[in-house]
Design an enzyme around this catalytic site. Structure first.
Site, PDB file in Angstrom:
ATOM      1  N   HIS A 269     -18.326  -2.057  13.363  1.00 33.09           N
ATOM      2  CA  HIS A 269     -18.520  -1.116  14.472  1.00 33.09           C
ATOM      3  C   HIS A 269     -19.857  -1.395  15.167  1.00 33.09           C
ATOM      4  CE1 HIS A 269     -16.046   1.875  11.877  1.00 33.09           C
ATOM      5  NE2 HIS A 269     -15.251   1.432  12.831  1.00 33.09           N
TER       6      HIS A 269
ATOM      7  N   SER B 113     -13.336   0.692   7.716  1.00 36.40           N
ATOM      8  CA  SER B 113     -13.913   1.859   7.041  1.00 36.40           C
ATOM      9  C   SER B 113     -13.141   2.166   5.764  1.00 36.40           C
ATOM     10  CB  SER B 113     -13.871   3.077   7.963  1.00 36.40           C
ATOM     11  OG  SER B 113     -14.695   2.882   9.078  1.00 36.40           O
TER      12      SER B 113
ATOM     13  N   LYS C  36      -5.196  10.487  10.316  1.00 39.74           N
ATOM     14  CA  LYS C  36      -6.140  10.246   9.210  1.00 39.74           C
ATOM     15  C   LYS C  36      -6.842  11.540   8.805  1.00 39.74           C
ATOM     16  CE  LYS C  36      -7.470   5.589  10.844  1.00 39.74           C
ATOM     17  NZ  LYS C  36      -8.587   4.834  11.488  1.00 39.74           N
TER      18      LYS C  36
ATOM     19  N   ARG D  52      -9.930  -6.827  15.640  1.00 41.08           N
ATOM     20  CA  ARG D  52     -10.250  -7.683  14.504  1.00 41.08           C
ATOM     21  C   ARG D  52      -9.236  -8.796  14.295  1.00 41.08           C
ATOM     22  NH1 ARG D  52     -10.782  -2.759  10.474  1.00 41.08           N
ATOM     23  NH2 ARG D  52      -8.926  -2.383  11.711  1.00 41.08           N
TER      24      ARG D  52
HETATM   25  O1  PNS Z   1     -11.032   4.392  14.552  1.00 40.94           O
HETATM   26  P1  PNS Z   1      -9.640   4.826  14.881  1.00 40.94           P
HETATM   27  O2  PNS Z   1      -9.154   5.886  13.908  1.00 40.94           O
HETATM   28  O3  PNS Z   1      -8.671   3.687  14.981  1.00 40.94           O
HETATM   29  O4  PNS Z   1      -9.724   5.490  16.334  1.00 40.94           O
HETATM   30  C1  PNS Z   1      -8.608   6.129  16.923  1.00 40.94           C
HETATM   31  C2  PNS Z   1      -9.084   7.155  17.940  1.00 40.94           C
HETATM   32  C3  PNS Z   1      -9.952   8.205  17.268  1.00 40.94           C
HETATM   33  C4  PNS Z   1      -9.886   6.441  19.027  1.00 40.94           C
HETATM   34  C5  PNS Z   1      -7.816   7.817  18.576  1.00 40.94           C
HETATM   35  O5  PNS Z   1      -7.070   8.453  17.572  1.00 40.94           O
HETATM   36  C6  PNS Z   1      -8.192   8.819  19.674  1.00 40.94           C
HETATM   37  O6  PNS Z   1      -8.448   8.420  20.798  1.00 40.94           O
HETATM   38  N1  PNS Z   1      -8.243  10.134  19.319  1.00 40.94           N
HETATM   39  C7  PNS Z   1      -8.601  11.169  20.268  1.00 40.94           C
HETATM   40  C8  PNS Z   1      -7.351  11.966  20.692  1.00 40.94           C
HETATM   41  C9  PNS Z   1      -6.534  11.143  21.668  1.00 40.94           C
HETATM   42  O7  PNS Z   1      -6.918  10.917  22.806  1.00 40.94           O
HETATM   43  N2  PNS Z   1      -5.368  10.670  21.187  1.00 40.94           N
HETATM   44  C10 PNS Z   1      -4.461   9.849  21.971  1.00 40.94           C
HETATM   45  C11 PNS Z   1      -4.784   8.374  21.778  1.00 40.94           C
HETATM   46  S1  PNS Z   1      -3.727   7.354  22.720  1.00 40.94           S
END
Ligand code: PNS
Length: 160
Positions: free
Chosen positions: A18, A129, A42, A91
């Site tokens: 990150h 993570s 998650k 990645r």
């Molecule tokens: O690190 P991650 O868990 O892969 O990140 C995913 C994240 C947190 C960026 C995604 O779940 C997100 O954008 N969450 C906020 C709510 C939202 O906008 N959801 C729709 C995503 S298309």
């Protein structure tokens, strides 16, 4: 042009992967907002406050980086804040489908939004993570995986 981008994620916890993406983005754009968000798929190990604090310490040397957190849609936040670019790290092929889906969904929700992918550093392609949490919780050495300044706090939380 003053360009602000957003780097969203769970950051549970922040890894060197990150930090690499955030550092490179901070060199490319005027301002980088790192958003600690809810991924409904998650259940986080670190609280939102802990994740923000770890990130704040990890990016303390990067003056144009700000850590935020909010509940709700990323696309909506970007619309309200006038941000039109998401930066994410990619990645491996295994990331692609998930990231591609999110990029398309975000663009459907907010057509002004573009997602830019930075390729992960070769040292970070394997790193996640969840791997840090698993290794750390079983007493393994995570010093090559997380920023040194937050290593001890991550270890002490994972070993609880
Ligand atoms: O690190 P991650 O868990 O892969 O990140 C995913 C994240 C947190 C960026 C995604 O779940 C997100 O954008 N969450 C906020 C709510 C939202 O906008 N959801 C729709 C995503 S298309």
């Amino acid at each position: 042009m003053n360009k602000t981008v957003i780097c969203p994620g769970s950051f549970d916890p922040v890894t060197l992967g990150h930090l690499d993406i955030i550092t490179r983005a901070s060199g490319m754009f005027d301002k980088v907002i790192v958003a600690v968000l809810v991924n409904s798929g998650k259940t986080p190990t670190f609280t939102t406050e802990e994740r923000i604090q770890l990130l704040n310490d990890a990016v303390s040397g990067l003056p144009n980086v700000e850590i935020v957190s909010f509940k709700g849609l990323l696309a909506e936040y970007c619309k309200q804040s006038g941000i039109d670019t998401i930066v994410k790290g990619l990645r491996a092929v295994s990331d692609f489908e998930y990231e591609f889906q999110m990029a398309i969904a975000n663009k459907k929700l907010n057509p002004n939004l573009e997602t830019i992918f930075l390729t992960a550093d070769s040292d970070s392609t394997f790193l996640s993570s969840s791997m840090v949490r698993e290794i750390g919780s079983m007493g393994g050495d995570i010093s090559n995986f997380v920023p040194a300044c937050v290593h001890d706090r991550i270890v002490s939380k994972l070993r609880k």
